[in-house]
Design an enzyme around this catalytic site. Structure first.
Site, PDB file in Angstrom:
ATOM      1  N   LYS A  48      -7.156   1.392   2.745  1.00 16.32           N
ATOM      2  CA  LYS A  48      -5.974   1.626   3.574  1.00 16.32           C
ATOM      3  C   LYS A  48      -6.275   2.421   4.833  1.00 16.32           C
ATOM      4  O   LYS A  48      -5.373   2.656   5.640  1.00 16.32           O
ATOM      5  CB  LYS A  48      -4.906   2.372   2.774  1.00 16.32           C
ATOM      6  N   GLY A 107       0.843  -1.180   0.000  1.00 16.76           N
ATOM      7  CA  GLY A 107       0.000   0.000   0.000  1.00 16.76           C
ATOM      8  C   GLY A 107       0.883   1.235   0.000  1.00 16.76           C
ATOM      9  O   GLY A 107       2.018   1.191   0.471  1.00 16.76           O
ATOM     10  N   THR A 108       0.352   2.326  -0.517  1.00 16.88           N
ATOM     11  CA  THR A 108       1.223   3.492  -0.672  1.00 16.88           C
ATOM     12  C   THR A 108       0.787   4.668   0.204  1.00 16.88           C
ATOM     13  O   THR A 108       0.926   4.597   1.413  1.00 16.88           O
ATOM     14  CB  THR A 108       1.338   3.880  -2.147  1.00 16.88           C
ATOM     15  N   THR A 109       0.222   5.724  -0.347  1.00 12.83           N
ATOM     16  CA  THR A 109       0.219   7.011   0.331  1.00 12.83           C
ATOM     17  C   THR A 109      -0.970   7.225   1.273  1.00 12.83           C
ATOM     18  O   THR A 109      -2.123   7.020   0.893  1.00 12.83           O
ATOM     19  CB  THR A 109       0.250   8.137  -0.711  1.00 12.83           C
TER      20      THR A 109
END
Length: 279
Positions: free
Chosen positions: A84, A51-53
């Site tokens: 997320k 997962g990113t931002t």
């Protein structure tokens, strides 16, 4: 965790013996292999979705936390609609960046930890106490992090004692810092943080803060390939949640879509985003 009743229908003594109010301590004592950080890794390189931002910002009366929807695996988009941002309890939330599977499992354990504490003690942890518990969980995953499976969350909530929103960021070792105003983590955090530095103002309203975090995610997606922007064709938009004295509330897809449309329309005129006034 499954209880082996031995066919008697009665819970084993471990479940009935007074002890720590921490579910993690209980699990570590009786079935430590169930903790994510205690599991053995297969040999060789492990490819896992990341997962990113994640971004968060304080506003007048609360805090907002948001995340894009993209998960990547190397240079491949592994998932376009991953979630997320999760409620930790009624007055706090966690946004996850890093190894997606481990992060989601850690969030579930954290939710259970807070619920278990409240049932045992008859009262909830303070926001500071919740942040400390999350520190312990991240530190327990250090072995995995050193092998490339890191989890780096943002924790945000409404402090009932202080009457305001607060944000905590972490590193892979469990180091915790309280952020003032706004925070970002993940691969696009550098671009998101730069965006918020220009746009954030003290005393923002809840609606202004929601627009701010979506603007920041838009800027992150503009420069970071691992961060996903609003996907109008698939109707996939960032997850945006607000926490106030009334508790946790996730904005509906319609609300976030309206913000995304407004931002996109503005960027048809100014592709680089809102412009600061000339001095």
């Amino acid at each position: 965790m499954e209880a082996n009743t031995g066919g008697t229908g009665r819970l084993p003594a471990a479940f009935l013996t007074p002890g720590s109010s921490s579910f993690l301590d209980f699990l570590a004592q009786h079935q430590p292999e169930l903790l994510p950080g205690r599991r053995s890794l297969p040999e060789g390189i492990v490819e896992a979705p990341h997962g990113t931002t994640i971004v968060a910002a304080v506003f007048e009366g609360g805090v907002v936390i948001a995340g894009d929807r993209r998960a990547t695996m190397g240079n491949v988009i592994a998932q376009r609609d991953i979630e997320k941002v999760f409620p930790a309890d009624e007055y706090s939330a966690v946004g996850i960046a890093g190894t997606a599977g481990l992060a989601v499992e850690m969030v579930r354990l954290f939710q259970l930890e807070l619920e278990h504490y409240e049932k045992i003690e008859g009262t909830g942890l303070s926001l500071e106490g919740k942040a400390n518990r999350l520190t312990t969980m991240i530190r327990g995953n250090l072995g995995m992090a050193m092998q490339g499976l890191a989890v780096v969350p943002i924790f945000a909530g409404y402090d009932l004692d202080l009457g305001r929103g607060r944000i905590f960021s972490y590193d892979v070792t469990g180091g915790r810092s309280e952020e003032r105003g706004f925070a970002a983590t993940g691969s696009g955090s550098m671009f998101a943080r730069g965006s918020m530095k220009k746009l954030y103002r003290d005393g923002m309203t809840a609606d202004q803060a929601a627009t701010l975090v979506v603007q920041a995610l838009y800027d992150a997606a503009d420069d970071d390939s691992a961060t996903g922007g609003p996907d109008f064709a698939r109707k996939i938009f960032p997850i945006v949640s607000q926490i106030t004295e009334d508790g946790f509330r996730r904005l509906s897809e319609e609300e976030v879509a309206e913000i995304a449309v407004s931002i996109t329309d503005q960027r048809l005129e100014h592709p680089n985003g809102p412009q600061a006034p000339l001095l």
